[in-house]
Scaffold this motif. Structure first.
Motif, PDB file in Angstrom:
ATOM      1  N   TYR A 146     -67.275 -61.737 -60.591  1.00  0.00           N
ATOM      2  CA  TYR A 146     -66.649 -60.932 -61.350  1.00  0.00           C
ATOM      3  C   TYR A 146     -65.336 -60.214 -60.790  1.00  0.00           C
ATOM      4  O   TYR A 146     -65.059 -60.107 -59.562  1.00  0.00           O
ATOM      5  N   ASN A 164     -75.544 -53.219 -69.379  1.00  0.00           N
ATOM      6  CA  ASN A 164     -74.363 -53.628 -68.985  1.00  0.00           C
ATOM      7  C   ASN A 164     -74.445 -54.925 -68.033  1.00  0.00           C
ATOM      8  O   ASN A 164     -73.725 -55.558 -67.983  1.00  0.00           O
ATOM      9  N   THR A 193     -77.287 -60.859 -60.880  1.00  0.00           N
ATOM     10  CA  THR A 193     -76.725 -62.275 -61.446  1.00  0.00           C
ATOM     11  C   THR A 193     -77.336 -63.213 -60.593  1.00  0.00           C
ATOM     12  O   THR A 193     -77.595 -64.439 -61.010  1.00  0.00           O
ATOM     13  N   ARG A 212     -75.227 -55.414 -59.641  1.00  0.00           N
ATOM     14  CA  ARG A 212     -75.039 -56.366 -60.812  1.00  0.00           C
ATOM     15  C   ARG A 212     -74.928 -57.846 -60.052  1.00  0.00           C
ATOM     16  O   ARG A 212     -75.303 -58.889 -60.457  1.00  0.00           O
ATOM     17  N   SER A 243     -72.979 -58.679 -68.737  1.00  0.00           N
ATOM     18  CA  SER A 243     -72.062 -59.281 -67.623  1.00  0.00           C
ATOM     19  C   SER A 243     -72.682 -60.826 -67.348  1.00  0.00           C
ATOM     20  O   SER A 243     -72.020 -61.443 -66.954  1.00  0.00           O
ATOM     21  N   GLU A 267     -71.847 -52.382 -58.573  1.00  0.00           N
ATOM     22  CA  GLU A 267     -71.329 -53.800 -58.536  1.00  0.00           C
ATOM     23  C   GLU A 267     -72.090 -54.819 -57.707  1.00  0.00           C
ATOM     24  O   GLU A 267     -72.456 -55.843 -57.812  1.00  0.00           O
TER      25      GLU A 267
END
Length: 289
Positions: A182, A102, A223, A219, A106, A216
């Motif tokens: 995001y 995932n 990132t 992520r 992303s 989140e």
């Protein structure tokens, strides 16, 4: 704290079992879940019940660290600390297949392999003068630092990791399509910028909200770690991103304005009196006068 303890495990070649029992990020109705296993593989590949049958077990606690801390809670980083954390984190904290898939999708979809500057903007505790936390960095300070970085290093995109809609709006206004983020994240706005708003002040309609918040944040961390540069105040997500990145950033700018209770006296603020007392009791630190 986990990274600190994993450094010890890495140094002595211990095999860690990681147990995050915080209720902050559990799925609905499952407050006793091991949150770590939502996102990561256990390094030791055994379950909690088997730990009880092991002959030699060391219970690690948050204050135990063999890596020197410049400040009491480990916010201020240097190259030696970052590289030690990098070795431990990348050895023991391996994303499980679902989470890895995932997050990788992303990142590729958002950054499109462009040279990207990560900018992390923290609202929450930092705007509330929270004891033992870094002094907050204004949105305009982040923008100025990002402008300087883009001009000097030629970044093609700016990834915004923020819990504040005003920050996203300001970066979009300043950098246009260069600013990416995001769009499935709940952020605070206007007068709702409160310490615990994101966890406690929702209407209850988002299923597994706390678990999704955990994903989140994770992520955002990975990132930021995948970017070529970073601009941030001192906050756990960008610090963790630096650990994962391991010194490969072309540009690093952690904006330091002091830490309450470390080199700046804690301001008197009635809004955080209760929290102040809790943290003082928890960490047993003397308050600077």
């Amino acid at each position: 704290q986990t990274a600190d303890m994993l450094c010890t495990a890495n140094l002595f070649n211990f095999v860690p079992y990681i147990n995050w029992k915080s209720a902050c990020y559990h799925m609905d109705g499952k407050p006793n879940d091991n949150i770590f296993e939502y996102f990561y593989e256990q390094p030791c590949h055994i379950n909690e019940s088997e730990i009880k049958n092991c002959y030699s077990v060391i219970n690690a606690h948050g204050k135990q660290s063999l890596i020197p801390r410049i400040d009491k809670l480990g916010y201020i980083q240097d190259e030696k600390r970052i590289m030690a954390m990098n070795k431990a984190v990348n050895r023991f904290m391996l994303l499980n297949e679902k989470t890895k898939t995932n997050i990788t999708f992303s990142i590729n979809d958002l950054l499109e392999k462009k040279k990207t500057l990560a900018v992390h903007i923290r609202t929450g505790m930092n705007i509330n003068n929270c004891p033992y936390h870094p002094v907050g960095v204004d949105i305009c300070e982040h923008i100025d630092a990002a402008k300087t970085a883009v001009k000097k290093f030629g970044f093609e995109k700016i990834f915004i990791a923020a819990d504040d809609n005003d920050a996203v709006t300001a970066f979009k206004k300043t950098f246009g399509k260069m600013a990416v983020y995001y769009d499935d994240v709940i952020r605070v706005s206007g007068e709702k910028k409160d310490l615990f708003f994101l966890t406690n002040d929702l209407d209850g309609t988002r299923k597994d909200h706390k678990f999704k918040m955990g994903f989140e944040v994770l992520r955002d961390v990975y990132t930021m770690a995948a970017c070529e540069g970073i601009v941030a105040g001192l906050s756990n997500p960008p610090i963790c991103a630096a650990y994962i990145n391991g010194g490969k950033y072309e540009h690093t700018n952690f904006i330091y304005k002091g830490i309450y209770g470390h080199d700046i006296p804690i301001p008197k603020d009635k809004r955080i009196k209760k929290l102040h007392k809790h943290l003082t009791n928890k960490y047993k630190y003397k308050i600077l006068k």
